[in-house]
Design a protein around this motif. Sequence first.
Motif, PDB file in Angstrom:
ATOM      1  N   ASP A 151      -7.012   2.364  15.865  1.00 36.45           N
ATOM      2  CA  ASP A 151      -5.792   1.568  15.965  1.00 36.45           C
ATOM      3  C   ASP A 151      -6.098   0.174  16.524  1.00 36.45           C
ATOM      4  OD1 ASP A 151      -3.172   0.804  16.004  1.00 36.45           O
ATOM      5  OD2 ASP A 151      -2.624   1.951  17.773  1.00 36.45           O
ATOM      6  N   ASN A 152      -5.378  -0.836  16.014  1.00 33.52           N
ATOM      7  CA  ASN A 152      -5.457  -2.237  16.451  1.00 33.52           C
ATOM      8  C   ASN A 152      -6.647  -2.992  15.874  1.00 33.52           C
ATOM      9  OD1 ASN A 152      -4.346  -4.456  17.950  1.00 33.52           O
ATOM     10  ND2 ASN A 152      -6.074  -4.274  19.352  1.00 33.52           N
ATOM     11  N   THR A 153      -7.528  -2.315  15.133  1.00 35.38           N
ATOM     12  CA  THR A 153      -8.669  -3.006  14.530  1.00 35.38           C
ATOM     13  C   THR A 153      -8.247  -3.650  13.212  1.00 35.38           C
ATOM     14  OG1 THR A 153      -9.384  -1.025  13.348  1.00 35.38           O
ATOM     15  CG2 THR A 153     -10.295  -1.386  15.559  1.00 35.38           C
ATOM     16  N   ALA A 154      -9.082  -4.586  12.721  1.00 33.75           N
ATOM     17  CA  ALA A 154      -8.832  -5.191  11.413  1.00 33.75           C
ATOM     18  C   ALA A 154      -8.832  -4.121  10.328  1.00 33.75           C
ATOM     19  CB  ALA A 154      -9.881  -6.262  11.132  1.00 33.75           C
ATOM     20  N   LEU A 155      -9.704  -3.115  10.465  1.00 40.32           N
ATOM     21  CA  LEU A 155      -9.766  -2.029   9.494  1.00 40.32           C
ATOM     22  C   LEU A 155      -8.446  -1.266   9.441  1.00 40.32           C
ATOM     23  CD1 LEU A 155     -11.239  -0.212   7.527  1.00 40.32           C
ATOM     24  CD2 LEU A 155     -12.308   0.958   9.467  1.00 40.32           C
ATOM     25  N   TRP A 156      -7.836  -1.031  10.588  1.00 37.42           N
ATOM     26  CA  TRP A 156      -6.548  -0.335  10.641  1.00 37.42           C
ATOM     27  C   TRP A 156      -5.475  -1.150   9.919  1.00 37.42           C
ATOM     28  CZ3 TRP A 156      -4.587   4.297  11.913  1.00 37.42           C
ATOM     29  CH2 TRP A 156      -3.225   4.395  12.199  1.00 37.42           C
ATOM     30  N   VAL A 157      -5.459  -2.460  10.144  1.00 39.50           N
ATOM     31  CA  VAL A 157      -4.482  -3.335   9.491  1.00 39.50           C
ATOM     32  C   VAL A 157      -4.664  -3.313   7.981  1.00 39.50           C
ATOM     33  CG1 VAL A 157      -3.752  -5.745   9.200  1.00 39.50           C
ATOM     34  CG2 VAL A 157      -4.193  -4.838  11.491  1.00 39.50           C
ATOM     35  N   VAL A 158      -5.908  -3.497   7.527  1.00 36.79           N
ATOM     36  CA  VAL A 158      -6.193  -3.587   6.094  1.00 36.79           C
ATOM     37  C   VAL A 158      -5.878  -2.279   5.380  1.00 36.79           C
ATOM     38  CG1 VAL A 158      -8.037  -3.883   4.393  1.00 36.79           C
ATOM     39  CG2 VAL A 158      -7.919  -5.403   6.373  1.00 36.79           C
ATOM     40  N   SER A 159      -6.334  -1.158   5.933  1.00 34.24           N
ATOM     41  CA  SER A 159      -6.128   0.124   5.258  1.00 34.24           C
ATOM     42  C   SER A 159      -4.646   0.485   5.189  1.00 34.24           C
ATOM     43  CB  SER A 159      -6.935   1.226   5.953  1.00 34.24           C
ATOM     44  OG  SER A 159      -6.638   1.281   7.339  1.00 34.24           O
ATOM     45  N   ASN A 160      -3.897   0.227   6.254  1.00 35.75           N
ATOM     46  CA  ASN A 160      -2.454   0.483   6.213  1.00 35.75           C
ATOM     47  C   ASN A 160      -1.773  -0.389   5.170  1.00 35.75           C
ATOM     48  OD1 ASN A 160      -1.068   2.370   8.346  1.00 35.75           O
ATOM     49  ND2 ASN A 160      -2.842   1.504   9.390  1.00 35.75           N
ATOM     50  N   ASN A 161      -2.187  -1.649   5.076  1.00 36.42           N
ATOM     51  CA  ASN A 161      -1.586  -2.548   4.089  1.00 36.42           C
ATOM     52  C   ASN A 161      -1.870  -2.088   2.660  1.00 36.42           C
ATOM     53  OD1 ASN A 161      -0.349  -4.316   5.852  1.00 36.42           O
ATOM     54  ND2 ASN A 161      -2.048  -5.753   5.909  1.00 36.42           N
ATOM     55  N   LEU A 162      -3.110  -1.682   2.385  1.00 35.26           N
ATOM     56  CA  LEU A 162      -3.467  -1.279   1.024  1.00 35.26           C
ATOM     57  C   LEU A 162      -2.703  -0.023   0.604  1.00 35.26           C
ATOM     58  CD1 LEU A 162      -7.304  -1.991   1.011  1.00 35.26           C
ATOM     59  CD2 LEU A 162      -5.536  -3.170  -0.297  1.00 35.26           C
ATOM     60  N   LEU A 163      -2.557   0.925   1.508  1.00 34.29           N
ATOM     61  CA  LEU A 163      -1.782   2.115   1.172  1.00 34.29           C
ATOM     62  C   LEU A 163      -0.314   1.759   0.949  1.00 34.29           C
ATOM     63  CD1 LEU A 163      -3.278   4.826   3.564  1.00 34.29           C
ATOM     64  CD2 LEU A 163      -3.721   4.482   1.131  1.00 34.29           C
ATOM     65  N   TYR A 164       0.208   0.854   1.759  1.00 34.94           N
ATOM     66  CA  TYR A 164       1.599   0.430   1.602  1.00 34.94           C
ATOM     67  C   TYR A 164       1.814  -0.264   0.256  1.00 34.94           C
ATOM     68  CZ  TYR A 164       6.007  -2.024   2.378  1.00 34.94           C
ATOM     69  OH  TYR A 164       7.290  -2.503   2.252  1.00 34.94           O
ATOM     70  N   LEU A 165       0.875  -1.140  -0.126  1.00 32.77           N
ATOM     71  CA  LEU A 165       0.987  -1.844  -1.402  1.00 32.77           C
ATOM     72  C   LEU A 165       1.012  -0.884  -2.579  1.00 32.77           C
ATOM     73  CD1 LEU A 165      -1.408  -4.904  -0.887  1.00 32.77           C
ATOM     74  CD2 LEU A 165       1.064  -4.988  -1.231  1.00 32.77           C
ATOM     75  N   HIS A 166       0.376   0.277  -2.430  1.00 34.35           N
ATOM     76  CA  HIS A 166       0.320   1.255  -3.515  1.00 34.35           C
ATOM     77  C   HIS A 166       1.343   2.379  -3.332  1.00 34.35           C
ATOM     78  CE1 HIS A 166      -3.464  -0.860  -4.151  1.00 34.35           C
ATOM     79  NE2 HIS A 166      -3.462  -0.365  -5.373  1.00 34.35           N
ATOM     80  N   GLY A 167       2.246   2.229  -2.359  1.00 35.19           N
ATOM     81  CA  GLY A 167       3.293   3.219  -2.161  1.00 35.19           C
ATOM     82  C   GLY A 167       2.788   4.574  -1.726  1.00 35.19           C
ATOM     83  N   VAL A 168       1.700   4.605  -0.965  1.00 33.63           N
ATOM     84  CA  VAL A 168       1.048   5.853  -0.592  1.00 33.63           C
ATOM     85  C   VAL A 168       1.317   6.186   0.882  1.00 33.63           C
ATOM     86  CG1 VAL A 168      -1.180   7.014  -0.280  1.00 33.63           C
ATOM     87  CG2 VAL A 168      -0.764   5.605  -2.308  1.00 33.63           C
ATOM     88  N   THR A 169       1.728   7.405   1.135  1.00 36.14           N
ATOM     89  CA  THR A 169       1.884   7.911   2.496  1.00 36.14           C
ATOM     90  C   THR A 169       0.949   9.100   2.683  1.00 36.14           C
ATOM     91  OG1 THR A 169       4.213   7.253   2.571  1.00 36.14           O
ATOM     92  CG2 THR A 169       3.469   8.859   4.215  1.00 36.14           C
TER      93      THR A 169
END
Length: 429
Positions: A151-169
């Motif tokens: 949590d709070n890392t750049a990796l956490w930000v990027v991976s959450n964004n990519l899943l959100y962009l693809h509508g994935v939970t």
Amino acid sequence: MNSWKKTSCLAAVVALVLGFQQAFGKADDDCAGPYACIGMVIDSGDPVLIQMGHEMSSMVTDNAAGTVVKPTAGPIANVARLLSRENAGLSVVPSDMLQYTNRSDDPRLRKAKDRLRFIMTIGRKVVHVIARKEIRSLEDLAGKRVVMGPDNTALWVVSNNLLYLHGVTPSERLQLKPVAGVTAELLGNADAEFVVGDAPMGVIEKLGAMRQNEELKSKAEQVHMLELKFPIKGTGYQTASVNYPGFADNLDTVAILPTLVSYDFTHKSSPYFQRRCAELARIGETVRNRLEELRASGHKQWQATTWELEAGNWKKDSCFFGVAETLVSTGLAQDAKSSSKQPSGPIQAVGQVVIREAQQILNNLGYDVGKADGILGRRTAAGLRKFQKDQGVIPDGILNSDLLSMLRVQEKLAPLSLMPPPQTGNSSS
């Protein structure tokens, strides 16, 4: 735990803290002037960015302006500190950071889009997705266990964004570091893992080598590298193609851009904000004029530093970039101390002469802004916005070198466009 172990642990912690301070320098504002140093908050877990922050600070800091590096817990903490009341005006965050803050549950983070501004990208990092072989696309990760970094890392930000962009939970968002994440996949405890770094990263190269080892081959062949291919305009990503030894050649994926951003010191007209804007203008001018020195003597990532790339939906900073550009082009640089004495307005650091010229041109073009007094008040700002709207550009009312050049061009064309129409009908003579 016995007293000896407690003492040893305490000594280790103390040694770690001391070593950290020696490696990264003080976080205090130790520049000469009372406001001269602007805090630059950078993730302490990224030693490359920390080094580059200190290299930039060494170059730009003098008695009138400068920066001081403040290590933080990560990019989410960076944004929170920029939006707080502490002395933090610069930071490095992933270029897709606005996507994360826009949908944050924290109302403070949602203000990022209104208060933070783009300066330049600093290098490039590729996004890799290691997935079990039955996973063929990001959409297949719905309801799956996904390693997304701490949590709070750049990796956490990027991976959450990519899943959100693809509508994935996913069913689980596992906060593991890369090696632990790969291990979890190979043991069947995770379905996929996001990794951000070089192309390819060491952990992926080792995974590819395992596929050539008879004892480990069966485990390593349970995973593959997932392709990432989607419209990227306005997302903060770039397209990338990577060769993965042991997996695939020229596989499409995306890259993220570490991005230097600043707090917007133009949204208030107090003496403090005017001073900060003027200081950022000085810092910006130094960086722009001496970037080649940083590229020659600093970290190699300076070679990939530019303010020309698109980095998502960030607005450019009008102090560091726009005002600095105007200062360079007009030669009207002023002492930072005098900026707080000038009338209020978002770009007082460029000088009253520039504002007066813009006012005169606006009046000549038919945008009535009243007396050309060199004060950027509401009437002048409204005239600038109306002019920008008529030219088809974003009507932000910010007077920078681009807008000044546009005004000058329009003034030269004005004799053609503003000539009175020819008289029609009968003449009395």
